[in-house]
Design a protein around this motif. Structure first.
Motif, PDB file in Angstrom:
ATOM      1  N   PHE A 211      46.895 104.562  60.269  1.00  0.00           N
ATOM      2  CA  PHE A 211      46.062 104.985  59.141  1.00  0.00           C
ATOM      3  C   PHE A 211      46.310 106.443  58.759  1.00  0.00           C
ATOM      4  O   PHE A 211      46.169 106.809  57.594  1.00  0.00           O
ATOM      5  CB  PHE A 211      44.588 104.754  59.463  1.00  0.00           C
ATOM      6  N   SER A 212      46.698 107.258  59.728  1.00  0.00           N
ATOM      7  CA  SER A 212      47.003 108.658  59.419  1.00  0.00           C
ATOM      8  C   SER A 212      48.154 108.772  58.428  1.00  0.00           C
ATOM      9  O   SER A 212      48.150 109.637  57.539  1.00  0.00           O
ATOM     10  CB  SER A 212      47.350 109.431  60.702  1.00  0.00           C
ATOM     11  N   SER A 213      49.163 107.903  58.571  1.00  0.00           N
ATOM     12  CA  SER A 213      50.294 107.922  57.639  1.00  0.00           C
ATOM     13  C   SER A 213      49.830 107.646  56.218  1.00  0.00           C
ATOM     14  O   SER A 213      50.215 108.339  55.270  1.00  0.00           O
ATOM     15  CB  SER A 213      51.347 106.888  58.055  1.00  0.00           C
ATOM     16  N   MET A 214      48.978 106.645  56.048  1.00  0.00           N
ATOM     17  CA  MET A 214      48.495 106.311  54.711  1.00  0.00           C
ATOM     18  C   MET A 214      47.572 107.399  54.167  1.00  0.00           C
ATOM     19  O   MET A 214      47.634 107.750  52.982  1.00  0.00           O
ATOM     20  CB  MET A 214      47.782 104.957  54.743  1.00  0.00           C
ATOM     21  N   ILE A 215      46.720 107.934  55.023  1.00  0.00           N
ATOM     22  CA  ILE A 215      45.818 108.992  54.584  1.00  0.00           C
ATOM     23  C   ILE A 215      46.605 110.230  54.165  1.00  0.00           C
ATOM     24  O   ILE A 215      46.264 110.899  53.180  1.00  0.00           O
ATOM     25  CB  ILE A 215      44.813 109.339  55.703  1.00  0.00           C
TER      26      ILE A 215
END
Length: 327
Positions: A211-215
């Protein structure tokens, strides 16, 4: 994707529009009643999930097999009014996906999405064993609690999968944990099978990098002065749709087609050129050129005793001593 192929988000839009033929008209009606017959909600949210729940249920309890459609409709319904598809330069995309988000999430920054809902292409990312084509992202205002949520709907071959992240002054891992706890509570209330998946204490830690990548990609769109441009209409920028005055009030209109936004292409090409120069001059004297890792930089701006605003910037990868590699 070939130039004649229909973009995947448009395919989903047509499929859901066919499945729920009155959804878009009902959503427009709810939006028009905002602050009138219905409670008001923030401008950054097109329509709270409660509205989409009412649309799917038609005034009845939503059957279990259709609960996932609530999140899908919420994303597609908000995306319908802009139909923006965001395509990052490969260098910037790779650097952003690898940029660590440490400490608390800049939740207020995420409220600055350039459109009600965006669709970001994600080459190379996987969701479990499936390749990801992209993801939708929009903002939710919980009508009951006032909670702010970032709603992510992942696009893979087998379909769309939604996941909410609770926004606040906490880490990505904590945002996931809070969302899983809420999902577990709802599963127990409805006595759904499979609720054990929400009880894994290590799930938030495992899911955080994904999720960090998308955020990080979303934060770039929300940051100060992002490089976003339309190759067909240079100099234009994404924006919230503007309602038009019609007989009976104001009305929103969907665009005739989707629009592809190129993101970070100027900075990406600079990195490519700097890397090429560095390689060609690797045997020259002086410090060896190297890539300084990208990172986020947040700061407050304004008088200490007055109103201050928070600014968020992504500092792209920089080739240090690249001038030594120039011929």
């Amino acid at each position: 994707m070939s130039t004649n192929e229909v973009p995947r988000p448009l395919k989903y839009l047509r499929e859901l529009g066919h499945k729920y033929p009155h959804a878009w008209k009902q959503a427009q009606s709810f939006w028009q009643d905002r602050g009138k017959d219905l409670p008001d909600w923030p401008r950054w949210c097109f329509l709270p999930m409660g509205g989409w729940h009412a649309i799917v249920g038609g005034g009845q309890e939503v059957p279990l097999e259709r609960t996932a459609d609530i999140g899908r409709l919420a994303a597609l319904g908000a995306w319908r009014y802009s139909q923006g598809i965001y395509r990052f330069h490969p260098e910037i995309y790779e650097a952003l996906c690898g940029t660590e988000i440490s400490g608390d999430l800049p939740a207020d920054v995420l409220l600055r999405l350039p459109e009600w809902c965006v669709y970001i292409e994600t080459p190379g990312l996987c969701f479990g064993d499936e390749q990801m084509f992209g993801f939708f992202a929009h903002l939710e205002h919980d009508s009951n609690s006032g909670r702010k949520e970032l709603r992510i709907v992942i696009d893979v071959q087998s379909g769309l999968f939604g996941f909410p992240l609770h926004l606040g002054r906490w880490s990505v891992e904590e945002a996931i944990r809070r969302s899983l706890c809420e999902a577990q509570s709802q599963a127990q209330r409805l006595n759904h099978e499979g609720k054990e998946m929400f009880e894994d204490p290590f799930a938030p830690k495992r899911m955080a990098p994904f999720f960090s990548s998308m955020i990080s990609l979303l934060l770039y769109l929300c940051s100060d002065e992002p490089q976003i441009d339309d190759a067909r209409q240079p100099g234009t920028s994404p924006a919230y749709p503007r309602a038009k005055k019609v007989k009976g009030g104001m009305k929103l209109f969907a665009p005739p087609s989707s629009r592809t936004w190129n993101v970070g292409f100027a900075a990406g090409e600079q990195i490519v050129q700097a890397r090429t120069r560095a390689r060609s001059g690797s045997e020259r004297q002086g410090p060896r050129p190297h890539l300084r890792r990208a990172h986020w930089h947040g700061y407050w701006k304004g008088p200490r005793t007055g109103e201050r605003t928070f600014h968020y910037k992504w500092l792209a990868p920089v080739f240090v001593a690249a001038e030594n590699a120039q011929s």
